[in-house]
Design an enzyme around this catalytic site. Structure first.
Site, PDB file in Angstrom:
ATOM      1  CG  HIS A 220      -1.965   1.047   1.213  1.00  0.00           C
ATOM      2  ND1 HIS A 220      -1.835   2.256   1.858  1.00  0.00           N
ATOM      3  CD2 HIS A 220      -3.187   1.075   0.610  1.00  0.00           C
ATOM      4  CE1 HIS A 220      -2.918   2.978   1.667  1.00  0.00           C
ATOM      5  NE2 HIS A 220      -3.756   2.283   0.912  1.00  0.00           N
ATOM      6  CB  SER A 421      -7.633 -13.059  -3.461  1.00  0.00           C
ATOM      7  OG  SER A 421      -7.902 -11.709  -3.818  1.00  0.00           O
TER       8      SER A 421
END
Length: 506
Positions: A220, A421
């Site tokens: 991130h 995911s």
């Protein structure tokens, strides 16, 4: 299963309690996560004529129309439906109440804005925010109070308008989830995942002042922001095609800098592809490269997946030599405002703690003053769902993500889905309006859909139907072709005219 009428009655009593504004002093509340009916408050007042049925029927839109904007005539002021297209930026200015304004009233502007948002929730596919939750009816009355959780969550404030009881209850729940004893951890409810990353990496820097920050290029952006803010030396680690950290590159750079400690950001679910860095593999590499436990610090950025992986694979655990874990509360769990949870080891926090006489507390947080509403929202959601409810959400999201992936693949559209995911990566739609309509996030020639708890198969079917129809228009002339994304998501996942010959079977 608890009777629905009982739940409604409890919500109704709580609603009346808040509105009664009793002049009583704030008392510490013993909170836990057992049953919804385990939390009770003594009440000594006459309830209003409002019934549990009417309370249960309250939605964000009805709350706004009936209570927040009572002066708006809904029939006369009904907004023109703008369809499912992206909302336009509002041309607003702050109004002076003393002036006679010919334009719409404040309440009308807000109702129009509310109606627009209400339309757009069914087209929110590209970002990891769970916008489907049902705590507004019960918790809306709290908005009349200023709740500020400044200072250490485990120390009481000198003022009574805080929610630290709820905050500690939430922290205890996550500490148990991530396997660390109550007397061994410290944490707080943050204003979001970025703050959690800033705090975790700062802890690592304070423990190992000359340490180098290692983070994969798919981490991130807040991780690299932290490196700039703290003026830390950093190494960017390559990633494999699925977004997971390249462990051979990590090993090479650790050996190259073996004279300095390592601060490693481990991503449990990368932002765009949803890849998970393997904590156990990283720990093994550190050991092989000669890093003892006093020479490394591991921060786990689990913003989206930190509430998912414990129900699939117990990879996040303080039984391993990790230093901190952070999640975003508004993502998988859902909350009306950005928030997060940060947990670390209690023995580490003294490196950040500062005594603040003004608030009669110790502060080791990034933000200082913190939103006192968010711990209550998190506590309420966790209590309402429980681990069984969260586990069901995880399974449904994983199933729906695979459902979308299979449909895209069957339609001949490039697509990738990582194991464990809920982020489905696909070729970038050619039309910008389509991207805006479905609020997709795009990087290079890729877009992704994040299958959150509120995303239904009906929404996915609508998305698929429109995408297939639009692609016929985009690529009908034979001169324009879908992008090749083999380098981005792997040749085996690319359905371009070159790769599908080798990898796509009829």
């Amino acid at each position: 299963m608890q009777d629905i009428s009982t739940k409604c009655t409890q919500q109704y009593k709580y609603f009346c309690f808040i509105l009664s504004k009793q002049k009583t002093y704030y008392k510490n509340i013993n909170l836990n996560f057992t049953r919804m009916d385990s939390f009770s408050l003594e009440m000594d007042f006459e309830p209003s004529p409002m019934t549990p049925r009417s309370l249960a029927a309250m939605t964000p839109r009805s709350l706004a129309r009936r209570r927040l904007f009572p002066n708006v005539d809904n029939k006369k002021q009904k907004v023109e439906q703008s369809g499912a297209g992206p909302r336009k930026n509002l041309q607003l200015e702050v109004m002076e109440p003393a002036l006679n304004n010919d334009g719409p009233s404040l309440d009308t502007i807000l109702v129009n804005y509310l109606d627009t948002l209400t339309q757009r929730v069914n087209y929110h596919l590209g970002y990891p925010v769970n916008i489907y939750y049902d705590h507004y009816a019960s918790l809306a009355p709290l908005l009349q109070f200023h709740l500020n959780n400044c200072g250490d969550p485990f120390l009481q404030n000198t003022v009574d308008f805080h929610s630290k009881d709820f905050e500690v209850a939430v922290l205890d729940w996550f500490a148990k989830l991530w396997e660390i004893e109550k007397d061994q951890y410290w944490g707080y409810v943050t204003n979001g995942g970025t703050e959690g990353n800033l705090h975790g990496i700062l802890l690592g820097r304070e423990l190992l002042p000359d340490g180098i920050l290692y983070a994969s290029k798919d981490s991130h952006y807040s991780v690299f922001k932290a490196a700039r803010m703290y003026r830390m030396d950093s190494e960017t680690i390559n990633t494999s095609v699925n977004g997971e950290m390249d462990y051979s590159d990590l090993r090479a750079k650790l050996i190259q800098n073996k004279d300095k400690p390592a601060i490693i950001n481990v991503t449990i679910g990368t932002t765009f592809k949803g890849a998970i860095d393997d904590v156990d593999t990283i720990l093994e590499i550190l050991k092989e490269c000669g890093y003892s436990q006093d020479r490394f610090y591991i921060h786990c950025d689990a913003a989206l997946c930190g509430l998912m992986t414990p129900f699939i694979n117990n990879m996040i655990s303080f039984k391993k030599p990790i230093g901190s874990v952070t999640i975003s509360g508004h993502k998988f769990l859902g909350c009306p405002m950005p928030c997060g949870v940060q947990i670390t080891r209690k023995s580490y926090i003294n490196n950040l703690s500062t005594n603040v006489e003004y608030i009669a507390s110790v502060d080791a947080t990034i933000s200082g003053s913190r939103n006192g509403l968010t711990p209550i929202f998190l506590w309420y959601s966790l209590s309402a769902k429980g681990q069984i409810g969260l586990q069901k959400d995880v399974k449904r999201c994983l199933d729906n993500a695979k459902y979308l992936k299979d449909r895209l693949q069957k339609a001949g559209i490039s697509v990738m889905l990582n194991e464990l995911s809920i982020i489905v990566v696909l070729e970038r739609p050619r039309d910008h309006e389509f991207v805006r309509r479905w609020q997709l996030s795009c990087v290079k020639d890729m877009a992704h859909v994040i299958v959150m708890p509120g995303i239904t198969r009906e929404m996915l079917d609508n998305f698929m139907s429109e995408l297939v129809q639009q692609r016929k228009v985009w690529y009908q002339n034979g001169k324009t072709y879908p992008p090749c994304v083999g380098e981005d998501i792997g040749a085996q996942n690319c359905a371009c005219s070159y790769h599908k010959i080798d990898y796509i079977t009829p």
